[in-house]
Design a protein around this motif. Sequence first.
Motif, PDB file in Angstrom:
ATOM      1  N   LEU A  58     -39.047 -60.630 -28.354  1.00 26.22           N
ATOM      2  CA  LEU A  58     -39.515 -59.945 -27.144  1.00 26.22           C
ATOM      3  C   LEU A  58     -38.344 -59.230 -26.468  1.00 26.22           C
ATOM      4  N   ALA A  59     -37.256 -59.953 -26.266  1.00 28.66           N
ATOM      5  CA  ALA A  59     -36.089 -59.362 -25.608  1.00 28.66           C
ATOM      6  C   ALA A  59     -35.514 -58.228 -26.451  1.00 28.66           C
ATOM      7  N   TYR A  60     -35.470 -58.396 -27.766  1.00 29.59           N
ATOM      8  CA  TYR A  60     -34.939 -57.334 -28.626  1.00 29.59           C
ATOM      9  C   TYR A  60     -35.830 -56.091 -28.564  1.00 29.59           C
ATOM     10  N   ASN A  61     -37.134 -56.299 -28.562  1.00 33.71           N
ATOM     11  CA  ASN A  61     -38.053 -55.163 -28.474  1.00 33.71           C
ATOM     12  C   ASN A  61     -37.855 -54.387 -27.182  1.00 33.71           C
ATOM     13  N   MET A  62     -37.455 -55.073 -26.133  1.00 31.23           N
ATOM     14  CA  MET A  62     -37.242 -54.405 -24.864  1.00 31.23           C
ATOM     15  C   MET A  62     -35.848 -53.791 -24.769  1.00 31.23           C
ATOM     16  N   TRP A  87     -27.940 -42.770 -26.272  1.00 30.10           N
ATOM     17  CA  TRP A  87     -27.977 -44.190 -26.543  1.00 30.10           C
ATOM     18  C   TRP A  87     -28.930 -44.432 -27.683  1.00 30.10           C
ATOM     19  N   LEU A  88     -28.511 -45.244 -28.647  1.00 29.35           N
ATOM     20  CA  LEU A  88     -29.371 -45.613 -29.762  1.00 29.35           C
ATOM     21  C   LEU A  88     -29.442 -47.127 -29.840  1.00 29.35           C
ATOM     22  N   PRO A  89     -30.628 -47.673 -30.073  1.00 35.32           N
ATOM     23  CA  PRO A  89     -30.723 -49.118 -30.220  1.00 35.32           C
ATOM     24  C   PRO A  89     -30.020 -49.557 -31.501  1.00 35.32           C
ATOM     25  N   GLU A 110     -36.934 -45.755 -24.617  1.00 33.37           N
ATOM     26  CA  GLU A 110     -35.792 -45.477 -23.747  1.00 33.37           C
ATOM     27  C   GLU A 110     -36.178 -44.514 -22.634  1.00 33.37           C
ATOM     28  N   GLU A 111     -37.220 -43.726 -22.861  1.00 35.73           N
ATOM     29  CA  GLU A 111     -37.670 -42.756 -21.868  1.00 35.73           C
ATOM     30  C   GLU A 111     -38.416 -43.413 -20.705  1.00 35.73           C
ATOM     31  N   LEU A 112     -38.812 -44.671 -20.856  1.00 38.52           N
ATOM     32  CA  LEU A 112     -39.632 -45.348 -19.846  1.00 38.52           C
ATOM     33  C   LEU A 112     -38.773 -46.126 -18.861  1.00 38.52           C
ATOM     34  N   ALA A 147     -37.893 -49.507 -16.664  1.00 37.68           N
ATOM     35  CA  ALA A 147     -37.847 -50.900 -17.115  1.00 37.68           C
ATOM     36  C   ALA A 147     -39.207 -51.601 -16.991  1.00 37.68           C
ATOM     37  N   PRO A 148     -39.909 -51.499 -15.865  1.00 36.45           N
ATOM     38  CA  PRO A 148     -41.223 -52.162 -15.778  1.00 36.45           C
ATOM     39  C   PRO A 148     -42.249 -51.563 -16.750  1.00 36.45           C
ATOM     40  N   ALA A 149     -42.225 -50.249 -16.927  1.00 34.49           N
ATOM     41  CA  ALA A 149     -43.163 -49.617 -17.863  1.00 34.49           C
ATOM     42  C   ALA A 149     -42.847 -50.046 -19.291  1.00 34.49           C
ATOM     43  N   ARG A 150     -41.572 -50.143 -19.602  1.00 39.90           N
ATOM     44  CA  ARG A 150     -41.158 -50.583 -20.937  1.00 39.90           C
ATOM     45  C   ARG A 150     -41.604 -52.019 -21.186  1.00 39.90           C
ATOM     46  N   ALA A 151     -41.412 -52.885 -20.187  1.00 39.65           N
ATOM     47  CA  ALA A 151     -41.836 -54.275 -20.320  1.00 39.65           C
ATOM     48  C   ALA A 151     -43.342 -54.361 -20.515  1.00 39.65           C
ATOM     49  N   ALA A 152     -44.094 -53.626 -19.712  1.00 36.69           N
ATOM     50  CA  ALA A 152     -45.555 -53.634 -19.837  1.00 36.69           C
ATOM     51  C   ALA A 152     -45.977 -53.141 -21.214  1.00 36.69           C
ATOM     52  N   TYR A 153     -45.353 -52.073 -21.690  1.00 29.56           N
ATOM     53  CA  TYR A 153     -45.706 -51.488 -22.991  1.00 29.56           C
ATOM     54  C   TYR A 153     -45.436 -52.480 -24.120  1.00 29.56           C
ATOM     55  N   VAL A 154     -44.272 -53.119 -24.102  1.00 28.87           N
ATOM     56  CA  VAL A 154     -43.932 -54.079 -25.153  1.00 28.87           C
ATOM     57  C   VAL A 154     -44.852 -55.293 -25.092  1.00 28.87           C
ATOM     58  N   LEU A 155     -45.064 -55.830 -23.899  1.00 27.86           N
ATOM     59  CA  LEU A 155     -45.940 -56.998 -23.778  1.00 27.86           C
ATOM     60  C   LEU A 155     -47.361 -56.679 -24.241  1.00 27.86           C
ATOM     61  N   HIS A 156     -47.839 -55.476 -23.915  1.00 28.12           N
ATOM     62  CA  HIS A 156     -49.212 -55.106 -24.277  1.00 28.12           C
ATOM     63  C   HIS A 156     -49.343 -54.746 -25.752  1.00 28.12           C
ATOM     64  N   HIS A 157     -48.503 -53.822 -26.219  1.00 27.69           N
ATOM     65  CA  HIS A 157     -48.676 -53.299 -27.572  1.00 27.69           C
ATOM     66  C   HIS A 157     -48.042 -54.161 -28.655  1.00 27.69           C
TER      67      HIS A 157
END
Length: 177
Positions: A23-27, A89-91, A119-121, A123-133
């Motif tokens: 989860l943390a890595y995906n974010m 920045w690249l993951p 990276e375009e999102l 932090a909260p949108a990124r968290a929501a996207y990862v948790l949801h998708h």
Amino acid sequence: MEEPETGGALERWLEAKPRLTMLAYNMLGVWAQAEDVVAAVGEQVFQLEPHQVANVQNWPGYLTTLTTRRSIDVLRSAQHQRTQYVGSWLPEPVDHRTLPEDSAVNDSMLRLGVLLLLEELSAPARAAYVLHHALGYSATEIAPVLETSPAAVRQLLSRAAKKLRQAQSPQHDVSSV
């Protein structure tokens, strides 16, 4: 001597550690940062008082919330640091086939391209996207993690999807062809 409730909390954390790390890595997109976040969550769990441990009703949800919030903090800190950084920045790429946790969490992995788009999102949108998708959480389940309403989560998801669709299909200037 260690309290039995605290030992149970650490066992729960150890069981969830592979999922939390993914989860943390995906974010975050950096494996070392993801491990640091999960270790900090483990430290936080270790410091819980026995009455606090007894009050936790849903350990997977509790640990997911702690990990998500700490990841958001790291993202915000990194975003602030990158405002001074020149370049893109690249993951960090990680070979997931060599990880022992791979079989348990393979379905939740996001590809490198999606991480770049994330990276375009915010932090909260990124968290929501990862948790949801990536993890299949509903807006109702994500809302308490982000400390917002389910409607606000749905709005975050909608805006994130729109922004990602726009980033995936860049507009080409026909006049320059």
